[in-house]
Scaffold this motif. Sequence first.
Motif, PDB file in Angstrom:
ATOM      1  N   GLN A  77       0.783  -1.311   0.197  1.00 38.22           N
ATOM      2  CA  GLN A  77      -0.482   0.033   0.122  1.00 38.22           C
ATOM      3  C   GLN A  77       1.073   1.252   0.183  1.00 38.22           C
ATOM      4  O   GLN A  77       0.336   1.930  -0.249  1.00 38.22           O
ATOM      5  N   GLY A  78       2.070   1.448   0.696  1.00 36.13           N
ATOM      6  CA  GLY A  78       3.023   2.018   0.982  1.00 36.13           C
ATOM      7  C   GLY A  78       3.788   2.534  -0.296  1.00 36.13           C
ATOM      8  O   GLY A  78       3.564   3.733  -0.806  1.00 36.13           O
ATOM      9  N   ARG A  79       3.737   1.344  -1.023  1.00 32.81           N
ATOM     10  CA  ARG A  79       4.340   1.956  -3.083  1.00 32.81           C
ATOM     11  C   ARG A  79       3.367   2.497  -3.358  1.00 32.81           C
ATOM     12  O   ARG A  79       3.486   3.570  -4.622  1.00 32.81           O
ATOM     13  N   VAL A  80       2.291   1.834  -3.443  1.00 38.13           N
ATOM     14  CA  VAL A  80       1.324   2.222  -4.222  1.00 38.13           C
ATOM     15  C   VAL A  80       0.950   3.769  -3.935  1.00 38.13           C
ATOM     16  O   VAL A  80       0.680   4.383  -4.802  1.00 38.13           O
ATOM     17  N   ALA A  81       1.048   4.554  -3.009  1.00 37.86           N
ATOM     18  CA  ALA A  81       0.335   5.780  -2.538  1.00 37.86           C
ATOM     19  C   ALA A  81       1.882   6.600  -2.598  1.00 37.86           C
ATOM     20  O   ALA A  81       1.161   7.470  -3.300  1.00 37.86           O
ATOM     21  N   ARG A  82       2.576   6.378  -2.469  1.00 40.02           N
ATOM     22  CA  ARG A  82       4.065   6.980  -3.326  1.00 40.02           C
ATOM     23  C   ARG A  82       4.402   7.211  -4.630  1.00 40.02           C
ATOM     24  O   ARG A  82       4.324   8.552  -4.824  1.00 40.02           O
ATOM     25  N   PHE A  83       3.881   6.000  -5.257  1.00 39.46           N
ATOM     26  CA  PHE A  83       3.738   6.373  -6.796  1.00 39.46           C
ATOM     27  C   PHE A  83       2.115   7.484  -7.487  1.00 39.46           C
ATOM     28  O   PHE A  83       2.664   8.620  -8.206  1.00 39.46           O
ATOM     29  N   ARG A  84       1.364   7.164  -6.245  1.00 40.80           N
ATOM     30  CA  ARG A  84       0.154   7.702  -6.663  1.00 40.80           C
ATOM     31  C   ARG A  84       0.640   9.987  -6.167  1.00 40.80           C
ATOM     32  O   ARG A  84      -0.050  10.274  -7.324  1.00 40.80           O
ATOM     33  N   THR A  85       0.722   9.836  -5.918  1.00 47.56           N
ATOM     34  CA  THR A  85       1.700  11.342  -4.985  1.00 47.56           C
ATOM     35  C   THR A  85       3.058  11.824  -5.748  1.00 47.56           C
ATOM     36  O   THR A  85       3.933  12.653  -5.428  1.00 47.56           O
ATOM     37  N   GLY A  86       3.731  10.482  -6.347  1.00 49.12           N
ATOM     38  CA  GLY A  86       4.840  11.581  -6.747  1.00 49.12           C
ATOM     39  C   GLY A  86       5.982  11.411  -5.984  1.00 49.12           C
ATOM     40  O   GLY A  86       7.257  12.025  -6.254  1.00 49.12           O
ATOM     41  N   ALA A  87       5.528  10.783  -4.523  1.00 46.04           N
ATOM     42  CA  ALA A  87       6.626  10.801  -3.909  1.00 46.04           C
ATOM     43  C   ALA A  87       7.883  10.088  -4.493  1.00 46.04           C
ATOM     44  O   ALA A  87       7.716   9.012  -4.936  1.00 46.04           O
ATOM     45  N   ARG A  88       9.198  10.625  -4.008  1.00 48.49           N
ATOM     46  CA  ARG A  88      10.442   9.843  -4.345  1.00 48.49           C
ATOM     47  C   ARG A  88      10.807   8.170  -3.355  1.00 48.49           C
ATOM     48  O   ARG A  88      10.169   8.662  -2.011  1.00 48.49           O
ATOM     49  N   PRO A  89      10.872   6.911  -3.096  1.00 51.05           N
ATOM     50  CA  PRO A  89      11.368   6.571  -2.068  1.00 51.05           C
ATOM     51  C   PRO A  89      11.795   6.760  -1.450  1.00 51.05           C
ATOM     52  O   PRO A  89      13.190   7.815  -1.582  1.00 51.05           O
ATOM     53  N   ASP A  90      12.280   6.442  -0.119  1.00 50.32           N
ATOM     54  CA  ASP A  90      13.297   6.704   0.669  1.00 50.32           C
ATOM     55  C   ASP A  90      14.697   6.851  -0.380  1.00 50.32           C
ATOM     56  O   ASP A  90      15.591   6.012  -0.678  1.00 50.32           O
ATOM     57  N   ALA A  91      15.352   7.983   0.911  1.00 46.44           N
ATOM     58  CA  ALA A  91      16.718   7.610   0.684  1.00 46.44           C
ATOM     59  C   ALA A  91      17.803   6.623   0.852  1.00 46.44           C
ATOM     60  O   ALA A  91      18.993   5.955   0.332  1.00 46.44           O
ATOM     61  N   ALA A  92      17.039   5.496   1.651  1.00 49.99           N
ATOM     62  CA  ALA A  92      17.921   5.322   2.618  1.00 49.99           C
ATOM     63  C   ALA A  92      17.369   3.083   1.888  1.00 49.99           C
ATOM     64  O   ALA A  92      18.127   2.297   2.109  1.00 49.99           O
ATOM     65  N   ALA A 130      10.085   2.933 -11.038  1.00 49.84           N
ATOM     66  CA  ALA A 130       8.515   3.188 -10.394  1.00 49.84           C
ATOM     67  C   ALA A 130       7.643   2.405 -10.549  1.00 49.84           C
ATOM     68  O   ALA A 130       7.452   1.291 -11.304  1.00 49.84           O
ATOM     69  N   PRO A 131       6.850   2.382  -9.684  1.00 43.64           N
ATOM     70  CA  PRO A 131       5.618   1.064 -10.137  1.00 43.64           C
ATOM     71  C   PRO A 131       4.784   1.333 -11.131  1.00 43.64           C
ATOM     72  O   PRO A 131       4.495   2.966 -11.292  1.00 43.64           O
ATOM     73  N   SER A 132       4.414   0.627 -12.453  1.00 47.65           N
ATOM     74  CA  SER A 132       3.297   0.587 -13.143  1.00 47.65           C
ATOM     75  C   SER A 132       2.281   1.218 -12.923  1.00 47.65           C
ATOM     76  O   SER A 132       1.567   0.850 -11.621  1.00 47.65           O
ATOM     77  N   PRO A 133       1.297   0.994 -13.362  1.00 48.99           N
ATOM     78  CA  PRO A 133      -0.037   1.067 -13.138  1.00 48.99           C
ATOM     79  C   PRO A 133      -0.495   0.117 -13.059  1.00 48.99           C
ATOM     80  O   PRO A 133      -1.954   0.424 -12.147  1.00 48.99           O
ATOM     81  N   GLY A 134      -0.321  -0.652 -13.733  1.00 51.79           N
ATOM     82  CA  GLY A 134      -0.123  -2.104 -13.258  1.00 51.79           C
ATOM     83  C   GLY A 134      -0.581  -2.361 -12.161  1.00 51.79           C
ATOM     84  O   GLY A 134      -0.310  -3.923 -11.853  1.00 51.79           O
ATOM     85  N   SER A 135       0.682  -2.348 -11.601  1.00 53.26           N
ATOM     86  CA  SER A 135       1.272  -2.844 -10.308  1.00 53.26           C
ATOM     87  C   SER A 135       0.418  -3.450  -9.104  1.00 53.26           C
ATOM     88  O   SER A 135       0.906  -3.926  -8.441  1.00 53.26           O
TER      89      SER A 135
END
Length: 496
Positions: free
Chosen positions: A446-461, A467-472
Amino acid sequence: MTRSRNWLTTALRLVAGIAIAVPAALLLGAPPAAAHPMPHSVVQLDVYEASVTARLELPVDDFSRASGIDLTGIEPAALPVRATDIRAYLGRHIRPTTLQGKAWQVGIGALSLSRTEQTSTGPYRELVAEAVLTPPDGGDVRHFTLDYDVIVHQVVTHTTLVTVRQDWAAGRVDGGGATQVGTVGLDIRHMKVPPLTVDLGNGSTWRGFLAMTELGGEHILTGTDHLLFLLILLLPAPLRATGRRWHGLVGARAALGRVGRVTIAFTVGHSVALAATALGRLDIPGRPVEVFIAASILVGAVHAIRPLFPGREAVVAGVFGLGHGMAFSFVLAEMHLSTGQLVFSLFGFNLGIELVQLLLVCLALPALLVVARLRVQPALRVGGALLTATAAVGWLLDRLGVPNPVARTADSAGSHTTLMPAALALTAVAAIGWALSIRRRAQAEQGRVARFRTGARPDAAVAPGPAPSPGSRERAGRALGPVDQGLIEQDEMADG
């Protein structure tokens, strides 16, 4: 001539020495002779509120020699011919009194002949007699003197063991073992049979109540048929009935509601029947009740395979619970308690049943909810139902008079009282651990999908990745399976 006589004398002495030495050597080398050990008598006491019942187990040979009533050659069917003489003899040689010397009343009841065996004595016949010992007004059933010499007054080597088998006020209610309180035998110094002072200590209602609570818990643990009926009704609780099939899920809240209603209905059913049967002292034949219980398990197993009464499981549990409660009441009926003791026993016994039953349902619940969401759920459900149905058919035949190995195997499962709780505890831990693991994976997705929807970059660590595709989301759901999908959907509904 003299030499011949000397030689002959020497030879005779040698022969005589051999004749003496050889038997002596054989006697010295042989094990010491011992008399064949004779069986002893047993007096088992059941202590009630206003009387004491004594079960006498008397070796027939010793009893015949002591009483002059020859029972050595008669068959059990001929025992009633001697019953009057036997009762009169026993009444003369069983003389309980209070500690102050006031005589008790003694009534000799049922008589029977049987075969038994004691350690090191081999098989022998015994006479079994039931005696009711009633103290006078103000007499104490827990402290009295037992003047008893049924056999030992004639067979001076005989010994009688006096034990307590049942004593409600002391917390001894299961009858599974006897506590020795003394022995009766000849005092060789005075050549008399001294009376035995029976001191059972102080009893209490609290000890009897606690003992009955423990007995109720043990009874439900050893009652494999009662547990199987409840668990097989709970097995399809998380499933939705569509037509004549179990298909789909009803949701965690609805499943918990079903489990609760079925458990409460079964509890109410068997509690009402237990109270009515025990307090009414109803004499209900055991076989029809046991057959009814086996049939109820079979009906529950069929329902777990194909819905017979979807949505009405609680009603069925309550109705069939009446039969199970009647079976529970047989335990109390065998104890012959006074009304006051019976009330406390009923409450304690039922409390023990309910506490253990609630524990087992709580242990089974995680596995029921998790298994319902697995792809192998139909196979596990049908397999468990078929095993339960097999046990039910075995019990049904056995209780209709057809013994079979299936019933014996199912009954033997009840002898291992820790087996079912341990198995349910292990499945509960495994189910909870597996569900938590799946939930963490679902939350991560869910976190991955939410970050993809908001355009947030993955955590630096975290190392960057594609990036997740629309069908991820759809592919992740297929990878995680139906349980993950359900958990994700539940989380989204909770968020909304």
